[in-house]
Design an enzyme around this catalytic site. Structure first.
Site, PDB file in Angstrom:
ATOM      1  N   HIS A  62       0.804  -1.217   0.000  1.00 20.50           N
ATOM      2  CA  HIS A  62       0.000   0.000   0.000  1.00 20.50           C
ATOM      3  C   HIS A  62       0.841   1.274   0.000  1.00 20.50           C
ATOM      4  O   HIS A  62       0.427   2.292   0.554  1.00 20.50           O
ATOM      5  CB  HIS A  62      -0.989   0.012   1.165  1.00 20.50           C
ATOM      6  N   HIS A  92      -0.497   2.436   7.287  1.00 13.55           N
ATOM      7  CA  HIS A  92      -0.636   2.841   5.899  1.00 13.55           C
ATOM      8  C   HIS A  92       0.721   3.203   5.272  1.00 13.55           C
ATOM      9  O   HIS A  92       1.640   3.650   5.969  1.00 13.55           O
ATOM     10  CB  HIS A  92      -1.550   4.067   5.801  1.00 13.55           C
ATOM     11  N   SER A 146      -2.857   5.214  10.338  1.00 13.00           N
ATOM     12  CA  SER A 146      -1.960   6.164   9.673  1.00 13.00           C
ATOM     13  C   SER A 146      -0.576   6.122  10.309  1.00 13.00           C
ATOM     14  O   SER A 146      -0.455   6.002  11.530  1.00 13.00           O
ATOM     15  CB  SER A 146      -2.531   7.582   9.791  1.00 13.00           C
ATOM     16  N   GLU A 153      -8.966  -3.149   2.142  1.00 14.07           N
ATOM     17  CA  GLU A 153      -8.384  -2.566   3.347  1.00 14.07           C
ATOM     18  C   GLU A 153      -9.402  -2.661   4.487  1.00 14.07           C
ATOM     19  O   GLU A 153     -10.357  -1.886   4.535  1.00 14.07           O
ATOM     20  CB  GLU A 153      -8.002  -1.109   3.097  1.00 14.07           C
ATOM     21  N   TYR A 211     -12.363  -0.424   0.771  1.00 13.91           N
ATOM     22  CA  TYR A 211     -12.345  -0.585   2.227  1.00 13.91           C
ATOM     23  C   TYR A 211     -13.430  -1.526   2.737  1.00 13.91           C
ATOM     24  O   TYR A 211     -14.415  -1.806   2.059  1.00 13.91           O
ATOM     25  CB  TYR A 211     -12.512   0.784   2.894  1.00 13.91           C
TER      26      TYR A 211
END
Length: 762
Positions: A121, A230, A335, A524, A567
Site C-alpha cells: 500500500h 498505511h 496512519s 483494506e 475498504y
C-alpha cells in the site's frame, strides 16, 4: 513359539513407532524457497497510485520497488505461494496474467487457489496497472509499462523462490510495536460497541507477526512479517518512486543482515542499532592526508560503463540472498502520521468528527514523526518496523509444524446473501449491494485530503454534486436504500462505459502453514473489522471436534491481496461515513459477508472438503484504453551529449558525512529503459589506485534520482543525483554516475553513461 510371536509384535510396534516419528518429522520440516525481483515501473510522466491526485506524477526514484516471495511446500504434498509487492495493491488483471505464466511454466502446480499476491500500500508507485476504470482515471487510463513491470517481476520472483526450494524450518514470533501507527478515523472507531472496544488496549492493532526462515544448510535466509500501518509517510505531493515506510523497512533489514558478517545473527536486538542500515561492506580507505586524496581525485576523468548494482556485489557464492518483506494487514484506518492532525493555516488540531479546518478538508493534514520532512518520516516509521522485526527475528523460537493447505473461491459481492443475527434473537437474511462510493470518499483522508467542499462524516451529500453524479449515472432507489446511510456520489458498480468501473467478483482465500493461517482479503479492513474477521475464523478453526488446531493458532490478515476493492468497515463505523465507510463499496453488510464466507472456507479446511471455485472475474486486458502519450524523442543542446555533466561537484571538493552531494546530468526520459535490476544512479568509491567499486545505488535510501524537464513538452531533460552522505560512509575518493537511455526521432534507443568529477569524503 511365544518368543517368536513377541519378536514379531516387537518388530511391528517398532515399525509403527518409526512410521509415526517419520510422520511427525515430515510435518515439522518443510521445503521453502525465497525470491526477490525488481518491479520498479516508469519513473516519469505516470500518475502515482493511491492518492488519486492528478498532479502527482513520477519524476525519479527514491528507492526501488520489489516483489518478494516465499514458497512453502510439503516434500510430497501441498504448497503455498505468498508474494509481497512494493505496490499500492494487488490487481486482478496482474494476478490473472501471472497465473497464466505460471501455468505455462509449471502446469497446475501454482494456481489461483494456492498463490497469494499482496500489496504493501505504498502511495508512491506508478499507477495504471488495474483494470477497472475508477482506479485508472488519474493515470490517463491503462499504463502497459507499469503493468508489465509488475507481471514480469512477480513471475521472476516466484521462479527464483521455486528454484530455491530447500529443506528447512520456519519459526513464528509476535510482539507489540507501539509507535508506528495511529487511528486516523477515531470518531468512527468510537461508534463500535463500548463492550467490544473494552477488550482492546488500543484503537489500532499494535501486533507484528513475523516468520523466520531457517535453511538446514545456510541458517537464516529470510523473514516476512505483517503489521498494520498505511503506506502514506510519503505525501500526495511526492514525485519520487518509493516503497514508503514498509519498503524502507525491508531494505534496512536486508542490508542489516548482509552487513552483519554475511549473516551471523545478533543475539541482542540492541546491537542492531549499532549496525549501519544503508552502507554496504566497503573497506575504509586509509591515507595519510586529505591532500593525497585530492591529488588522487583530480587524476581521474569521467568515463562510461555499464551499471553495476551494489547488492549484486554483495552476493555470496552459493548462499541464497536474504529476503525480508514487510507485509500489509488490516491498515484501513491506521496512519503512520503519528503526531496527529493539524490545520496547515493555523497549526491548530483539525476538527475531530470531520477532519476539517474552518469547514475545509484540504487544510487538514496528519504529521509524521519527521515533520515537516516526509523522507525523514518515512525513514523513522520504516526504522521502527525494522527494529521490531529484528527483535522478533532474533528471538523467534516457536516452530511451525503441521499441514500445508489452502482454500479459495470467487464470490459476486454485488448481490450476496448474508445471514446475520437479529436484536432480541433469531436471524435474518440481508444482501450486499453493487459497488458505490459515498460523498466522503472525495474528501480523502488526513494522510491525503481531497478537494472542493467534500468532508468526512457526510451522510447527507448535497444537491450540486448529485446533479454532477447524475450526468454519469443516477443510482436506482433500490441501490440508494441498499447503500444507506451512504449518500452515493459514484454508482461505480452499475457504471459499464467504456467498461466496468468497479469490481464485483472478488477472491477470498485461506493459506495454512502449520499453526499459521493467512486470510487473503482483497481490500483494506479497518482495525475492528480485522479483529472481528480474525476472531471469527479462529473460533471456527478451534471450536469444533477437529483437533487440527489449538488455542495457539496464529491468524493474520493479508490485506490488498489478489485484487482490490477498497475498504471494509464494521457496520457501526459505516454509519459515521468517514472516508473508510464511504469507500466500503458493497454496503453496510460487507464485513458480515466476508466473515460468513471465510467461516465456510475454514470449515472446508478442517473437514478436508473442496470448495467451488465460483464465478470467474473478467479479463479486460483487450478493453483497456490508454491516453498517456509515449516518449517521442529525447534531445540535448548542440555540442552536448547525453550523460554529460551539467552541474558538477566543485573542483578539489571535500564533503563531510551528513552533508549532501548534488550532480546534474543531461539526461533522457526514464521510460525508455526502466533499468530493471539495474540503477539510474550510482556512487562509486576508489579502491586502491585505479579500481572503482559500487558503494550506493538508487535502491539506497540515501541516494535520490530526480528527473526533470525545463518545460512540460521539452525534449530536453536533466537528472539530478543527490547523495546524502551517511554517517557510516568510509573516508575516500568518490564519484557519482548516471545511467540512462535516449530515444531518437526514428525510435531507436541508445544507452548512455555519465560520471562526475571525483571528490573526497572525510
Amino acid at each position: 513359539m511365544a518368543k517368536s510371536l513377541r519378536m514379531i509384535w516387537f518388530t511391528i510396534l517398532l515399525l509403527l513407532l518409526l512410521e509415526n516419528s517419520i510422520g511427525v518429522f515430515s510435518v515439522s520440516k518443510y521445503l521453502f524457497g525465497l525470491g526477490s525481483y525488481d518491479i520498479t515501473g516508469p519513473a516519469a510522466d505516470v500518475n502515482m497510485m493511491g492518492y488519486a491526485n492528478t498532479d502527482q506524477t513520477a519524476s525519479g526514484v527514491h528507492f526501488r520497488l520489489r516483489a518478494r516471495t516465499f514458497i512453502v511446500a510439503e516434500p510430497q504434498g501441498n504448497r503455498v505461494v505468498f508474494v509481497n509487492l512494493d505496490a499500492c495493491m494487488a490487481s486482478q488483471l496482474v494476478t490473472i496474467k501471472v497465473l497464466e505464466r505460471l501455468k505455462a511454466r509449471y502446469g497446475n502446480l501454482y494456481t489461483e487457489s494456492n498463490v497469494a499476491i499482496s500489496g504493501i500500500h505504498t502511495h508512491a508507485g506508478p499507477g495504471g496497472y488495474l483494470q477497472y476504470v475508477v482506479y485508472i482515471v488519474t493515470s490517463l487510463g491503462f499504463v502497459r509499462q507499469s503493468f508489465d513491470a509488475l507481471v514480469n517481476g512477480i513471475e521472476q520472483s516466484i521462479v527464483q523462490a521455486h528454484n530455491n526450494l530447500r529443506p528447512g524450518s520456519i519459526y513464528v514470533n509476535k510482539g507489540e510495536l507501539l509507535d508506528a501507527g495511529v487511528n486516523r478515523s477515531p470518531s468512527a472507531y468510537l461508534n463500535n460497541p463500548a463492550e467490544e472496544r473494552s477488550k482492546y488496549k488500543y484503537n489500532v492493532d499494535k501486533d507484528m507477526t513475523l516468520l523466520k526462515f531457517v535453511d538446514d544448510e545456510w541458517g537464516p535466509v529470510g523473514s516476512f512479517n505483517w503489521f498494520a500501518t498505511h503506506g502514506t509517510s510519503m505525501s500526495r505531493t511526492n514525485s519520487l518512486v518509493s516503497g514508503d515506510n514498509k519498503g524502507a523497512a525491508a531494505r534496512f533489514m536486508e542490508d542489516w543482515f548482509d552487513q552483519n558478517s554475511g549473516g551471523k545473527i545478533l543475539s541482542d536486538v540492541s546491537k542492531a542499532e549499532e549496525i549501519p542500515i544503508t552502507a554496504p561492506n566497503i573497506s575504509p580507505v586509509v591515507r595519510e592526508t586529505h591532500h593525497e586524496l585530492h591529488d588522487l581525485a583530480a587524476s581521474f576523468q569521467s568515463d562510461s560503463g555499464k551499471p553495476v548494482r551494489v547488492r549484486s556485489t554483495l552476493s555470496q557464492a552459493g548462499r541464497p540472498r536474504f529476503v525480508s518483506a514487510f507485509c500489509q494487514t488490516n491498515c484501513g484506518d491506521v496512519s503512520p502520521n503519528v503526531l496527529g492532525t493539524f490545520c496547515i493555516d493555523t497549526g491548530l488540531p483539525c476538527d475531530f468528527n470531520h477532519s476539517t479546518c474552518g469547514e475545509k478538508n484540504e487544510l487538514c493534514y496528519g504529521r509524521g514523526p519527521g515533520y515537516p520532512d516526509e523522507f525523514e518520516s518515512t525513514r523513522i516509521i520504516g526504522d521502527r518496523q525494522f527494529k521490531k522485526a529484528v527483535e522478533l527475528f532474533n528471538k523467534a523460537s516457536e516452530q511451525l509444524k503441521g499441514k500445508i493447505d489452502y482454500r479459495h473461491t470467487f464470490l459476486n459481492f454485488s448481490n450476496l446473501e448474508v445471514t446475520i443475527s437479529k436484536q432480541g434473537g433469531g436471524t435474518k437474511v440481508v444482501k450486499t449491494c453493487p459497488a458505490a462510493m459515498g460523498f466522503a470518499f472525495a474528501a480523502g483522508t488526513t494522510d491525503g485530503p481531497g478537494a472542493f467542499d467534500f468532508k468526512q462524516g457526510d451522510d447527507q451529500g448535497n444537491a450540486f454534486w448529485r446533479l454532477v453524479r447524475n450526468l454519469l449515472k443516477t443510482p436506482t432507489q433500490e441501490q440508494v436504500d441498499c447503500q444507506s446511510p451512504k449518500p452515493i456520489l459514484l454508482d461505480t458498480g452499475e457504471m459499464k462505459v467504456p467498461y466496468d468501473w468497479a469490481p464485483a467478483i472478488l477472491p477470498v482465500q485461506i493459506l495454512r502453514i502449520g499453526q499459521l493461517v493467512i486470510l487473503s482479503v482483497p481490500g483494506e479492513f479497518t482495525t475492528m473489522s480485522g479483529r472481528r474477521l480474525r476472531d471469527a475464523v479462529k473460533t471456527a478453526l478451534t471450536s469444533g471436534r477437529s483437533k487440527e488446531f489449538d488455542a495457539n493458532i496464529h491468524v493474520v490478515i493479508a490485506g490488498l491481496t489478489n485484487t482490490y476493492s477498497q475498504y471494509v468497515t464494521t457496520i457501526e463505523e459505516y454509519q459515521i461515513q468517514r472516508y473508510e465507510g464511504a469507500s466500503t463499496l458493497f454496503g453496510p453488510h460487507t464485513l458480515n459477508a466476508y466473515i460468513q464466507e471465510f467461516k465456510k472456507l475454514a470449515a472446508a479446511l478442517i473437514s478436508g472438503q473442496p470448495v467451488q471455485s465460483g464465478p470467474q472475474p473478467p479479463d479486460m486486458l483487450d478493453k483497456q484504453i490508454s491516453l498517456l502519450t509515449p516518449v517521442v524523442v529525447d534531445a540535448t543542446p548542440l555540442g552536448v551529449s547525453f550523460g554529460d555533466v551539467n552541474v558538477d561537484v566543485p573542483k578539489n571538493s571535500t564533503f563531510k558525512r551528513g552533508g549532501k552531494v548534488t550532480v546534474i546530468f543531461w539526461s533522457a526520459n526514464p521510460r525508455n529503459d526502466l533499468m530493471t535490476e539495474g540503477t539510474f544512479a550510482l556512487v562509486e568509491i576508489l579502491q586502491g589506485k585505479d579500481s572503482w567499486v559500487p558503494a550506493y545505488d538508487d535502491d539506497d535510501f540515501c541516494l535520490r534520482f530526480i528527473w526533470s524537464r525545463p518545460a512540460k513538452l521539452s525534449p530536453l531533460s536533466y537528472a539530478s543525483i543527490e547523495w546524502r552522505i551517511p554517517e557510516t560512509a568510509a573516508s575516500g575518493v568518490y564519484r557519482i554516475k548516471h545511467f540512462g537511455s535516449a530515444k531518437s526521432l526514428l525510435g531507436s534507443i541508445k544507452h548512455f553513461t555519465g560520471a562526475s568529477s571525483a571528490f573526497v569524503v572525510g
